[in-house]
Design a protein around this motif. Sequence first.
Motif, PDB file in Angstrom:
ATOM      1  N   VAL A   1       0.831  -1.201   0.000  1.00  0.00           N
ATOM      2  CA  VAL A   1       0.000   0.000   0.000  1.00  0.00           C
ATOM      3  C   VAL A   1       0.866   1.251   0.000  1.00  0.00           C
ATOM      4  O   VAL A   1       0.566   2.226  -0.681  1.00  0.00           O
TER       5      VAL A   1
ATOM      6  N   LEU B   1      -1.128   8.256   1.076  1.00  0.00           N
ATOM      7  CA  LEU B   1      -2.508   8.552   1.460  1.00  0.00           C
ATOM      8  C   LEU B   1      -3.374   7.298   1.421  1.00  0.00           C
ATOM      9  O   LEU B   1      -4.282   7.133   2.231  1.00  0.00           O
ATOM     10  N   TYR B   2      -3.079   6.415   0.455  1.00  0.00           N
ATOM     11  CA  TYR B   2      -3.844   5.166   0.381  1.00  0.00           C
ATOM     12  C   TYR B   2      -3.594   4.343   1.639  1.00  0.00           C
ATOM     13  O   TYR B   2      -4.508   3.761   2.215  1.00  0.00           O
TER      14      TYR B   2
ATOM     15  N   ARG C   1      -2.748   5.433   4.556  1.00  0.00           N
ATOM     16  CA  ARG C   1      -3.400   6.034   5.715  1.00  0.00           C
ATOM     17  C   ARG C   1      -4.901   5.815   5.673  1.00  0.00           C
ATOM     18  O   ARG C   1      -5.537   5.587   6.701  1.00  0.00           O
ATOM     19  N   SER C   2      -5.477   5.887   4.467  1.00  0.00           N
ATOM     20  CA  SER C   2      -6.925   5.721   4.426  1.00  0.00           C
ATOM     21  C   SER C   2      -7.320   4.252   4.583  1.00  0.00           C
ATOM     22  O   SER C   2      -8.476   3.945   4.823  1.00  0.00           O
ATOM     23  N   LEU C   3      -6.358   3.333   4.484  1.00  0.00           N
ATOM     24  CA  LEU C   3      -6.678   1.934   4.800  1.00  0.00           C
ATOM     25  C   LEU C   3      -6.396   1.642   6.275  1.00  0.00           C
ATOM     26  O   LEU C   3      -6.426   0.495   6.709  1.00  0.00           O
ATOM     27  N   GLY C   4      -6.118   2.695   7.045  1.00  0.00           N
ATOM     28  CA  GLY C   4      -6.024   2.530   8.491  1.00  0.00           C
ATOM     29  C   GLY C   4      -4.628   2.258   9.008  1.00  0.00           C
ATOM     30  O   GLY C   4      -4.469   1.934  10.181  1.00  0.00           O
ATOM     31  N   TYR C   5      -3.598   2.362   8.160  1.00  0.00           N
ATOM     32  CA  TYR C   5      -2.242   2.117   8.657  1.00  0.00           C
ATOM     33  C   TYR C   5      -1.671   3.388   9.280  1.00  0.00           C
ATOM     34  O   TYR C   5      -1.890   4.487   8.774  1.00  0.00           O
TER      35      TYR C   5
ATOM     36  N   LEU D   1      -7.285  12.502   7.946  1.00  0.00           N
ATOM     37  CA  LEU D   1      -5.903  12.683   7.520  1.00  0.00           C
ATOM     38  C   LEU D   1      -5.362  13.983   8.086  1.00  0.00           C
ATOM     39  O   LEU D   1      -4.155  14.181   8.179  1.00  0.00           O
TER      40      LEU D   1
ATOM     41  N   GLY E   1      -8.240   3.109  13.889  1.00  0.00           N
ATOM     42  CA  GLY E   1      -7.826   3.236  12.499  1.00  0.00           C
ATOM     43  C   GLY E   1      -8.456   2.168  11.629  1.00  0.00           C
ATOM     44  O   GLY E   1      -8.935   2.422  10.529  1.00  0.00           O
ATOM     45  N   ASN E   2      -8.465   0.955  12.132  1.00  0.00           N
ATOM     46  CA  ASN E   2      -8.991  -0.142  11.335  1.00  0.00           C
ATOM     47  C   ASN E   2     -10.511  -0.039  11.160  1.00  0.00           C
ATOM     48  O   ASN E   2     -11.031  -0.245  10.070  1.00  0.00           O
TER      49      ASN E   2
ATOM     50  N   ALA F   1     -11.319   2.557   8.642  1.00  0.00           N
ATOM     51  CA  ALA F   1     -11.095   2.116   7.266  1.00  0.00           C
ATOM     52  C   ALA F   1     -12.254   1.248   6.771  1.00  0.00           C
ATOM     53  O   ALA F   1     -12.399   1.038   5.575  1.00  0.00           O
TER      54      ALA F   1
ATOM     55  N   PHE G   1     -11.442   6.601   1.285  1.00  0.00           N
ATOM     56  CA  PHE G   1     -11.032   7.902   0.758  1.00  0.00           C
ATOM     57  C   PHE G   1     -10.134   7.704  -0.444  1.00  0.00           C
ATOM     58  O   PHE G   1      -9.144   6.982  -0.380  1.00  0.00           O
TER      59      PHE G   1
ATOM     60  N   PRO H   1      -7.766   9.797  -2.756  1.00  0.00           N
ATOM     61  CA  PRO H   1      -7.167  11.119  -2.888  1.00  0.00           C
ATOM     62  C   PRO H   1      -7.099  11.566  -4.346  1.00  0.00           C
ATOM     63  O   PRO H   1      -7.327  10.766  -5.259  1.00  0.00           O
TER      64      PRO H   1
ATOM     65  N   MET I   1      -6.066  -4.694  -2.505  1.00  0.00           N
ATOM     66  CA  MET I   1      -5.539  -3.996  -1.322  1.00  0.00           C
ATOM     67  C   MET I   1      -6.649  -3.357  -0.501  1.00  0.00           C
ATOM     68  O   MET I   1      -6.508  -3.172   0.705  1.00  0.00           O
TER      69      MET I   1
ATOM     70  N   PRO J   1      -8.076  -3.963   5.263  1.00  0.00           N
ATOM     71  CA  PRO J   1      -8.590  -3.644   6.599  1.00  0.00           C
ATOM     72  C   PRO J   1      -9.432  -4.772   7.207  1.00  0.00           C
ATOM     73  O   PRO J   1      -9.698  -4.754   8.407  1.00  0.00           O
TER      74      PRO J   1
ATOM     75  N   GLN K   1     -13.643  -1.670  -0.896  1.00  0.00           N
ATOM     76  CA  GLN K   1     -13.389  -1.416   0.527  1.00  0.00           C
ATOM     77  C   GLN K   1     -14.692  -1.562   1.314  1.00  0.00           C
ATOM     78  O   GLN K   1     -14.672  -1.711   2.537  1.00  0.00           O
TER      79      GLN K   1
END
Lengths: 340, 335
Positions: free
Chosen positions: A223, A229-230, A232-236, B58, B78-79, B82, B87, B89, B106, B110, B162
């Motif tokens: 990722v 940003l991807y 972070r938006s997947l929660g990492y 973010l 965080g999980n 997700a 999101f 970008p 990918m 999550p 997702q």
Amino acid sequence: MRDRSRNTFLFSLLIMGVVLLSLLDVMLGSVSIPFSDFIAFFTDGSFTDETNRSILLNFRIPKLVSALLAGSALAVSGLQMQTVFRNPLAGPYILGISSGASLGVAIVLMGASAFGWTFLGSKVGVVLAALVGSFFVLMLILSVSLRIRDITTLLILGMMFGTAVSAVTSLLQYFGSETSLRNFVIWTMGSLGGVGREQLVLYIPLVISGLLMAWFFARPLNVLGIGELYARSLGYNVKRLRFLIFLSTSILAGATTAFNGPIAFIGIAVPHLVRMSFRTSNHAILVPASILTGAAILLLCDIIAQLPGSAMVIPLNSVASLMGIPVVVYIVLRSKRVSI
Amino acid sequence: MARTVIDIKGLVAGYRNGQEIAFRYPAFDAVAHCGELIALVGRNGVGKSTLLRTLTRLKPVLDGAVRINGRYIDDISGNDFARLVSFIPSEPAHASHTNVYEFVCMARYPYHGWFESLQMSDSLLVERAIDSVGLTNLKKRYIDNLSDGERQRAMIAFAIAQDTPIIIMDEPTAFLDLPNKFEVMRLLREQSLQGKTIIISTHDLQTAFGLVDTIWLMLPKGIKIGAPEDLVLSGILNKLVDNTPVYFDAKSGQFVYNQPFKKKAIVVGGTPTQHRWTANALQRLGFETDFTDSSADELFVQICEEEGKVQWKLGRGDRSPTFDSIRNLCLYIKG
């Protein structure tokens, strides 16, 4: 699925290659050992000649293990750095790890001669100094990585640290005695022969833990390669992730440099070779593939460096660069571009 | 009334540069409902991306609160987050050796631990997402080798896979040609009809008008919320282009560049369409064509059709020059 069968094929090819090259690496060297001795050794552990047995156990096998560890460690740390920095020129030394190790070694080698600290000039002293040096740069980079989010800034800082540390090394070289200078230059040329059985006890667990970390990070690396940003938006948690990846890289590259000197080329080239041949950016495949390819290529370099049939040994770094760079240039020209 | 999904109260979005607040958008309230497709519209630099990044965590919330399904966003792990919000970008996904299928896979991370492999149900979801954006034929193509339109669709497939109740996208229609803009909006519309709440930022009002439920109009002083039609009828849309030579023509539903007219021209004859486009060309040259007192006309253009060919005649006399295209007419007028 076509991808899967290609991967299976490539992996079996690599495993066979590593096994074959390992055997060759043990058999070839300045002292020729009769083939029948090997057969006997590998079948019932006996050895006709005590000298040959000692060469094998105390020198060649440790060197083989060290080649396997160094090749895979450099390849994997290079892979991680290219992905994290999203930069095809990144490699294991991008964070200044080898500069740190060099400084450590320069201090003990030059310092040993300047201040008469002979105990430091020993082999163990060199390894320890390199470890301390790379650990010092590592701490610097890690602390910065927790404060700064921008990856390009981190890259520039890493290179700045490396340059600053190299400048100190140059100063030491300038004031160093001729003998110590020579020893230092030889260290920078890289050698797999410096690792004895005692040192492997430390080297093996370090590399294995670094490789396990890299394998553990396969998904987050995928990722991160797509974009921060991807991730972070997947929660990492990207900062924590980077910290851990830098840690893994530093352990791998730092330990390898400490034990074998800074070995060029492998860390930058192998990840490209692997991505192009496996045609994927999936680290679940790239990490094991880099381990095998790195090991195979470093073994090949070592075999050539031994100049089989002669009693001479040439510097490993020169072999790695001379042999590897044409391969990489060929691949780059054929595929027109290298990217992460 | 549909269920509230996102509840924004007194939110201050912005960012810090060191300790100082470098940018802050005035506090506002807003609500997004289940199945609502929202376009965030505003001038460059007004803070659209900052707001979207605040909603997606973010960037930190400077003040006020954002709640999703009743939970404050800062309290969500965080999980879990997700699995609530995807999101996409504005910077496109990029990786040399990742194909569409691997990329969309990918989006399922999550839902699994770092070592759990993806399940059959995941690959089904991924395949369905790729299919719903019409990329099934390209699923083995590297994402770096996709066209802009295809890549944007791949990113929508990512958001679909997702599998979150909320999708937030920063400028999904930028860099796309007109059919692709509509296609992207149609795909998002489709997702909203399935109950997803979608917020996108966009400059393509024309595309958004027909397809979004609500516009959040970000003006420098605050946010105005309404159906596109509400904003047109209330005249608020013109606030978007305050102090610029552009204005919104509520009748045609278009933004128009306000030419400073120096001269006047009269156009006669032709079909209404021919008349409209001839006038368009003359306006570009600085002639006002829509005026009531016809005393001081400087230019007279007559559109006539002879032997099935349209001709433009300049002036009232018999020997006036005639032209076979608007381009030639304009070249003559410009001298």
